[in-house]
Design a protein around this motif. Sequence first.
Motif, PDB file in Angstrom:
ATOM      1  N   TYR A 111      -1.302  -1.645   3.889  1.00  0.00           N
ATOM      2  CA  TYR A 111      -0.854  -0.557   3.014  1.00  0.00           C
ATOM      3  C   TYR A 111      -1.994  -0.039   2.144  1.00  0.00           C
ATOM      4  O   TYR A 111      -2.113   1.161   1.876  1.00  0.00           O
ATOM      5  CB  TYR A 111       0.296  -1.027   2.116  1.00  0.00           C
ATOM      6  N   GLU A 112      -2.852  -0.970   1.693  1.00  0.00           N
ATOM      7  CA  GLU A 112      -3.907  -0.604   0.748  1.00  0.00           C
ATOM      8  C   GLU A 112      -5.152  -0.047   1.421  1.00  0.00           C
ATOM      9  O   GLU A 112      -5.841   0.807   0.862  1.00  0.00           O
ATOM     10  CB  GLU A 112      -4.298  -1.827  -0.100  1.00  0.00           C
ATOM     11  N   HIS A 113      -5.481  -0.551   2.628  1.00  0.00           N
ATOM     12  CA  HIS A 113      -6.809  -0.270   3.166  1.00  0.00           C
ATOM     13  C   HIS A 113      -6.826   0.358   4.557  1.00  0.00           C
ATOM     14  O   HIS A 113      -7.904   0.768   5.014  1.00  0.00           O
ATOM     15  CB  HIS A 113      -7.641  -1.563   3.209  1.00  0.00           C
ATOM     16  N   SER A 114      -5.693   0.414   5.245  1.00  0.00           N
ATOM     17  CA  SER A 114      -5.707   1.025   6.581  1.00  0.00           C
ATOM     18  C   SER A 114      -5.175   2.452   6.526  1.00  0.00           C
ATOM     19  O   SER A 114      -4.593   2.883   5.524  1.00  0.00           O
ATOM     20  CB  SER A 114      -4.861   0.192   7.554  1.00  0.00           C
ATOM     21  N   LYS A 115      -5.363   3.162   7.618  1.00  0.00           N
ATOM     22  CA  LYS A 115      -4.853   4.526   7.738  1.00  0.00           C
ATOM     23  C   LYS A 115      -3.583   4.577   8.580  1.00  0.00           C
ATOM     24  O   LYS A 115      -3.138   5.660   8.983  1.00  0.00           O
ATOM     25  CB  LYS A 115      -5.931   5.422   8.356  1.00  0.00           C
ATOM     26  N   LEU A 116      -3.001   3.421   8.841  1.00  0.00           N
ATOM     27  CA  LEU A 116      -1.797   3.372   9.661  1.00  0.00           C
ATOM     28  C   LEU A 116      -0.614   4.011   8.929  1.00  0.00           C
ATOM     29  O   LEU A 116      -0.490   3.870   7.697  1.00  0.00           O
ATOM     30  CB  LEU A 116      -1.450   1.927   9.992  1.00  0.00           C
ATOM     31  N   PRO A 117       0.277   4.681   9.655  1.00  0.00           N
ATOM     32  CA  PRO A 117       1.505   5.195   9.026  1.00  0.00           C
ATOM     33  C   PRO A 117       2.345   4.042   8.485  1.00  0.00           C
ATOM     34  O   PRO A 117       2.333   2.937   9.029  1.00  0.00           O
ATOM     35  CB  PRO A 117       2.223   5.903  10.182  1.00  0.00           C
ATOM     36  N   ARG A 118       3.074   4.300   7.418  1.00  0.00           N
ATOM     37  CA  ARG A 118       3.885   3.260   6.797  1.00  0.00           C
ATOM     38  C   ARG A 118       4.928   2.702   7.773  1.00  0.00           C
ATOM     39  O   ARG A 118       5.249   1.516   7.727  1.00  0.00           O
ATOM     40  CB  ARG A 118       4.557   3.802   5.536  1.00  0.00           C
ATOM     41  N   GLU A 119       5.429   3.564   8.651  1.00  0.00           N
ATOM     42  CA  GLU A 119       6.410   3.101   9.629  1.00  0.00           C
ATOM     43  C   GLU A 119       5.782   2.089  10.595  1.00  0.00           C
ATOM     44  O   GLU A 119       6.428   1.113  10.992  1.00  0.00           O
ATOM     45  CB  GLU A 119       6.979   4.281  10.423  1.00  0.00           C
ATOM     46  N   LYS A 120       4.528   2.318  10.979  1.00  0.00           N
ATOM     47  CA  LYS A 120       3.829   1.390  11.872  1.00  0.00           C
ATOM     48  C   LYS A 120       3.584   0.057  11.167  1.00  0.00           C
ATOM     49  O   LYS A 120       3.744  -1.012  11.762  1.00  0.00           O
ATOM     50  CB  LYS A 120       2.501   2.001  12.323  1.00  0.00           C
ATOM     51  N   ILE A 121       3.184   0.101   9.904  1.00  0.00           N
ATOM     52  CA  ILE A 121       2.961  -1.135   9.155  1.00  0.00           C
ATOM     53  C   ILE A 121       4.262  -1.920   9.041  1.00  0.00           C
ATOM     54  O   ILE A 121       4.282  -3.152   9.218  1.00  0.00           O
ATOM     55  CB  ILE A 121       2.382  -0.831   7.760  1.00  0.00           C
ATOM     56  N   ALA A 122       5.362  -1.222   8.766  1.00  0.00           N
ATOM     57  CA  ALA A 122       6.656  -1.896   8.658  1.00  0.00           C
ATOM     58  C   ALA A 122       7.017  -2.587   9.968  1.00  0.00           C
ATOM     59  O   ALA A 122       7.571  -3.695   9.972  1.00  0.00           O
ATOM     60  CB  ALA A 122       7.736  -0.898   8.259  1.00  0.00           C
ATOM     61  N   GLU A 123       6.702  -1.958  11.100  1.00  0.00           N
ATOM     62  CA  GLU A 123       6.976  -2.566  12.399  1.00  0.00           C
ATOM     63  C   GLU A 123       6.109  -3.804  12.613  1.00  0.00           C
ATOM     64  O   GLU A 123       6.577  -4.843  13.113  1.00  0.00           O
ATOM     65  CB  GLU A 123       6.719  -1.556  13.516  1.00  0.00           C
ATOM     66  N   LEU A 124       4.832  -3.737  12.223  1.00  0.00           N
ATOM     67  CA  LEU A 124       3.949  -4.901  12.327  1.00  0.00           C
ATOM     68  C   LEU A 124       4.452  -6.037  11.446  1.00  0.00           C
ATOM     69  O   LEU A 124       4.388  -7.213  11.840  1.00  0.00           O
ATOM     70  CB  LEU A 124       2.524  -4.514  11.933  1.00  0.00           C
ATOM     71  N   VAL A 125       4.942  -5.716  10.256  1.00  0.00           N
ATOM     72  CA  VAL A 125       5.505  -6.730   9.370  1.00  0.00           C
ATOM     73  C   VAL A 125       6.689  -7.415  10.044  1.00  0.00           C
ATOM     74  O   VAL A 125       6.810  -8.642  10.032  1.00  0.00           O
ATOM     75  CB  VAL A 125       5.928  -6.108   8.026  1.00  0.00           C
ATOM     76  N   ARG A 126       7.577  -6.628  10.643  1.00  0.00           N
ATOM     77  CA  ARG A 126       8.736  -7.218  11.328  1.00  0.00           C
ATOM     78  C   ARG A 126       8.289  -8.166  12.438  1.00  0.00           C
ATOM     79  O   ARG A 126       8.857  -9.253  12.606  1.00  0.00           O
ATOM     80  CB  ARG A 126       9.619  -6.110  11.897  1.00  0.00           C
ATOM     81  N   GLN A 127       7.246  -7.769  13.182  1.00  0.00           N
ATOM     82  CA  GLN A 127       6.749  -8.628  14.260  1.00  0.00           C
ATOM     83  C   GLN A 127       6.219  -9.950  13.721  1.00  0.00           C
ATOM     84  O   GLN A 127       6.485 -11.021  14.287  1.00  0.00           O
ATOM     85  CB  GLN A 127       5.651  -7.891  15.027  1.00  0.00           C
ATOM     86  N   LYS A 128       5.463  -9.889  12.630  1.00  0.00           N
ATOM     87  CA  LYS A 128       4.896 -11.115  12.064  1.00  0.00           C
ATOM     88  C   LYS A 128       5.989 -12.014  11.479  1.00  0.00           C
ATOM     89  O   LYS A 128       5.917 -13.243  11.591  1.00  0.00           O
ATOM     90  CB  LYS A 128       3.860 -10.778  10.989  1.00  0.00           C
ATOM     91  N   LEU A 129       6.981 -11.422  10.853  1.00  0.00           N
ATOM     92  CA  LEU A 129       8.080 -12.223  10.315  1.00  0.00           C
ATOM     93  C   LEU A 129       8.809 -12.948  11.438  1.00  0.00           C
ATOM     94  O   LEU A 129       9.144 -14.137  11.317  1.00  0.00           O
ATOM     95  CB  LEU A 129       9.047 -11.338   9.532  1.00  0.00           C
ATOM     96  N   GLU A 130       9.045 -12.272  12.536  1.00  0.00           N
ATOM     97  CA  GLU A 130       9.693 -12.926  13.676  1.00  0.00           C
ATOM     98  C   GLU A 130       8.810 -14.030  14.246  1.00  0.00           C
ATOM     99  O   GLU A 130       9.298 -15.082  14.663  1.00  0.00           O
ATOM    100  CB  GLU A 130      10.016 -11.893  14.752  1.00  0.00           C
ATOM    101  N   LEU A 131       7.498 -13.806  14.230  1.00  0.00           N
ATOM    102  CA  LEU A 131       6.557 -14.782  14.760  1.00  0.00           C
ATOM    103  C   LEU A 131       6.602 -16.089  13.969  1.00  0.00           C
ATOM    104  O   LEU A 131       6.405 -17.175  14.534  1.00  0.00           O
ATOM    105  CB  LEU A 131       5.144 -14.206  14.730  1.00  0.00           C
ATOM    106  N   VAL A 132       6.859 -16.008  12.663  1.00  0.00           N
ATOM    107  CA  VAL A 132       6.933 -17.213  11.834  1.00  0.00           C
ATOM    108  C   VAL A 132       8.376 -17.683  11.643  1.00  0.00           C
ATOM    109  O   VAL A 132       8.664 -18.518  10.791  1.00  0.00           O
ATOM    110  CB  VAL A 132       6.248 -17.014  10.463  1.00  0.00           C
TER     111      VAL A 132
END
Length: 262
Positions: A111-132
Amino acid sequence: MNTPVSTGGPLVELRGVTKSFNGQRVLDGVDLKIYHGEALVIVGPSGTGKSTVLRIVSGLLDPDEGEVLVSGQPLQVNRALAKPVQISMVFQQAALFDSLTVKENVGFLLYEHSKLPREKIAELVRQKLELVGLHPEIAEQMPAELSGGQRKRVSFARAIMEDPGNPDDDPQLLLYDEPTAGLDPIASTVIENLIRQLKDQGSCDSYVVVTHQESTIRHTADRILMIYQGKVRWEGTVPEIDTCQDPYVRQFFDGRTDGPIQ
């Protein structure tokens, strides 16, 4: 911390590292190596410099004396070069931002340092949460709403978060500072299994765990280093815990009050 990749030799090496705080020497000429693909556990009594080692490896602290080499190069040289080894740290108390949601904690750097859309970051967060092993719905909760084990897992998800647009952002080394402290035996086993799983599934290449809990040592270690009074006193494997007659090792693992450890 970003440092360049090398295919040979240790991933990280400490040579003659010393560190003092308020005139008290915590590390006294420590030599250690962390290799590609290994699971290293650092043990020893409280206050013997275990967590200080992690902070020096991660770049959060500089040694007073000695060298820190990453892929065979001095740390200062590595920081200036372009092709990195990514080192991430999971702190003892999870170190989540209380005022941010789980989603904002896990995706904080993106959120602070990448140029990714917020929707893409939210999807990556969901993936990592499922991974753990966490349900994606937890993403909107605050850290205060989580159990101790859940907070630990959220901190793991944050540590393995990477920018898919940057191939050098994938963490090769994960550092865990007392990852099972304060957890009940069942929750501890879950976290210990997760540490192994994250490495097995490629979320990191190597990891280092600092702990004094025997179950965590036995479940997560391939190689063990014991530190006492700022020095490496013993190195061995899990099976050697039960056969080693070194007096420091025996006193530590038997929990005796009599012996060389004061």
